[in-house]
Design an enzyme around this catalytic site. Structure first.
Site, mmCIF file in Angstrom:
data_model
loop_
_atom_site.group_PDB
_atom_site.id
_atom_site.type_symbol
_atom_site.label_atom_id
_atom_site.label_comp_id
_atom_site.label_asym_id
_atom_site.label_seq_id
_atom_site.Cartn_x
_atom_site.Cartn_y
_atom_site.Cartn_z
ATOM 1 N N GLN A 180 -27.371 0.410 54.655
ATOM 2 C CA GLN A 180 -28.543 -0.371 54.231
ATOM 3 C C GLN A 180 -29.774 0.025 55.053
ATOM 4 O O GLN A 180 -29.779 -0.118 56.277
ATOM 5 C CB GLN A 180 -28.240 -1.870 54.392
ATOM 6 C CG GLN A 180 -29.355 -2.786 53.951
ATOM 7 C CD GLN A 180 -29.566 -2.811 52.428
ATOM 8 O OE1 GLN A 180 -28.621 -2.914 51.659
ATOM 9 N NE2 GLN A 180 -30.813 -2.709 52.010
ATOM 10 N N ASP A 222 -24.217 4.760 47.028
ATOM 11 C CA ASP A 222 -25.646 4.483 46.883
ATOM 12 C C ASP A 222 -26.406 5.757 46.486
ATOM 13 O O ASP A 222 -27.586 5.707 46.156
ATOM 14 C CB ASP A 222 -26.196 3.921 48.203
ATOM 15 C CG ASP A 222 -27.335 2.937 47.995
ATOM 16 O OD1 ASP A 222 -27.513 2.480 46.847
ATOM 17 O OD2 ASP A 222 -28.036 2.628 48.970
ATOM 18 N N LYS A 262 -24.895 -8.354 47.878
ATOM 19 C CA LYS A 262 -24.112 -7.250 47.307
ATOM 20 C C LYS A 262 -22.627 -7.520 47.491
ATOM 21 O O LYS A 262 -21.811 -7.309 46.591
ATOM 22 C CB LYS A 262 -24.518 -5.919 47.965
ATOM 23 C CG LYS A 262 -25.894 -5.440 47.516
ATOM 24 C CD LYS A 262 -26.429 -4.284 48.360
ATOM 25 C CE LYS A 262 -27.832 -3.900 47.904
ATOM 26 N NZ LYS A 262 -28.491 -2.898 48.743
#
Ligand code: NAP
Length: 296
Positions: free
Chosen positions: A107, A130, A63
């Site tokens: 994450q 996100d 990412k």
């Protein structure tokens, strides 16, 4: 442009090519980053990630690499088995307060000793690129503007790219996690699908899938969904990504060959939903940087 109608009759499925579409999306992101940089704003994404989880580290590395390729800046905070909850929460709060940071990615999974929900709770909704905090999911549920969860957003953008009709279609989302199944169901509802959510206690999944025009697989069970279960001409989006001992390549939640023989469109694994997720994460971060630049 694709003729989606001719694909709805069944036969050999067209490929929903997430790799190609994500590459288009990433070039649009890079153009928007160049405009922001010319105005002195450099979009920046920061990750909070478990240091001892090789898969998470690899995802975050990828990412960050894609962000930097698009002209963005990135950083990461690696959390170990000894990092206290308060330190992680403080770190998130300082990222919230830093005007040079536009997006923060937590994450999943963080190390087991941490309360991941509380870490997410500390994250400012304006930086939740996100789209998985309670605040962002609440906005989605209420139909308010906000960051949409990156994986379902990638799914919807991929379907839109191929002009797959959604309105009035019966979508069955298999899986109900907060990061994937639930927001996918809500986003398809937003697009006027008639949505059914299946999960581990669903009776007769095969019978249910026989009624689906669109299947979104978000289960985490290798090749659970078989082509024999599908309605001919169904569209199949496979978000699953599973390691199988003894198999060289990771596999999805759908058995690709049998599903592709019946579906009108299908995502490959890899090269379907995964790259779209990353592209949407970057697009959301640029949205956040543009909003911050307008406000400041
Ligand atoms: P998760 O939190 O483990 O959720 C899995 C869901 O599947 C749960 O709702 C579970 O039901 C349901 N389920 C389990 N077994 C089932 C069965 N036999 N029949 C029907 N439903 C069943 O997983 P997740 O985080 O949503 O991830 C799902 C998959 O997507 C994984 O393979 C993951 O690697 C992948 N993923 C991909 C991306 C990407 O960017 N491509 C992003 C995130 C995740 P219950 O709620 O009843 O337990």
């Amino acid at each position: 442009m694709w003729d989606t109608r001719s694909r709805m009759t069944g036969g050999s499925a067209g490929i929903l090519d997430g790799k190609a579409v994500s590459s288009l999306l990433r070039s649009q992101v890079a153009e928007r980053v160049a405009v922001l940089r010319a105005r002195g704003v450099v979009p920046r994404i920061e990750a909070v990630v478990a240091a001892q989880d090789p898969a998470s580290l690899a995802y975050v590395r990828m990412k960050r690499a894609w962000a930097e390729k698009a002209g963005m800046e990135s950083g990461s905070f690696e959390v170990t088995a000894d990092t206290p909850q308060a330190v992680v929460v403080d770190r998130v709060r300082s990222l919230n307060a830093d005007p040079g940071v536009h997006g923060v990615l937590v994450q999943h999974p963080l190390p087991g000793h941490l309360d991941e929900a509380a870490v997410l709770e500390a994250l400012a909704v304006e930086k939740d690129v996100d789209g998985i905090t309670v605040a962002s999911l609440g906005r989605l549920t209420a139909g308010e503007q906000g960051f949409r969860a990156a994986t379902p957003l990638g799914i919807v953008r991929l379907l839109d790219h191929y002009e797959v009709p959604l309105e009035g279609r019966h979508a069955v989302v298999v899986g109900r996690s907060n990061i994937l199944g639930k927001p996918a169901a809500l986003m398809l509802l937003e697009r006027n699908c008639t949505v059914t959510v299946a999960h581990s206690r669903t009776r007769d999944l095969a019978g249910l899938l026989a009624t689906a025009d669109l299947v979104v697989a978000a289960v985490g069970r290798p090749e659970l969904i078989r082509g024999e279960w599908l309605k001919p001409g169904a569209v199949v989006v496979d978000a699953g990504y599973n390691k199988v001992p003894g198999r060289e390549k990771d596999v999805g939640d759908c058995h690709f060959e049998s599903c592709a023989a019946v579906a009108s469109w299908i995502t490959p694994v890899p090269g379907g939903v995964g790259p779209m997720t990353v592209a949407c994460l970057l697009a959301n971060t640029v949205d956040a940087a543009e909003a911050a630049a307008m406000a400041g």
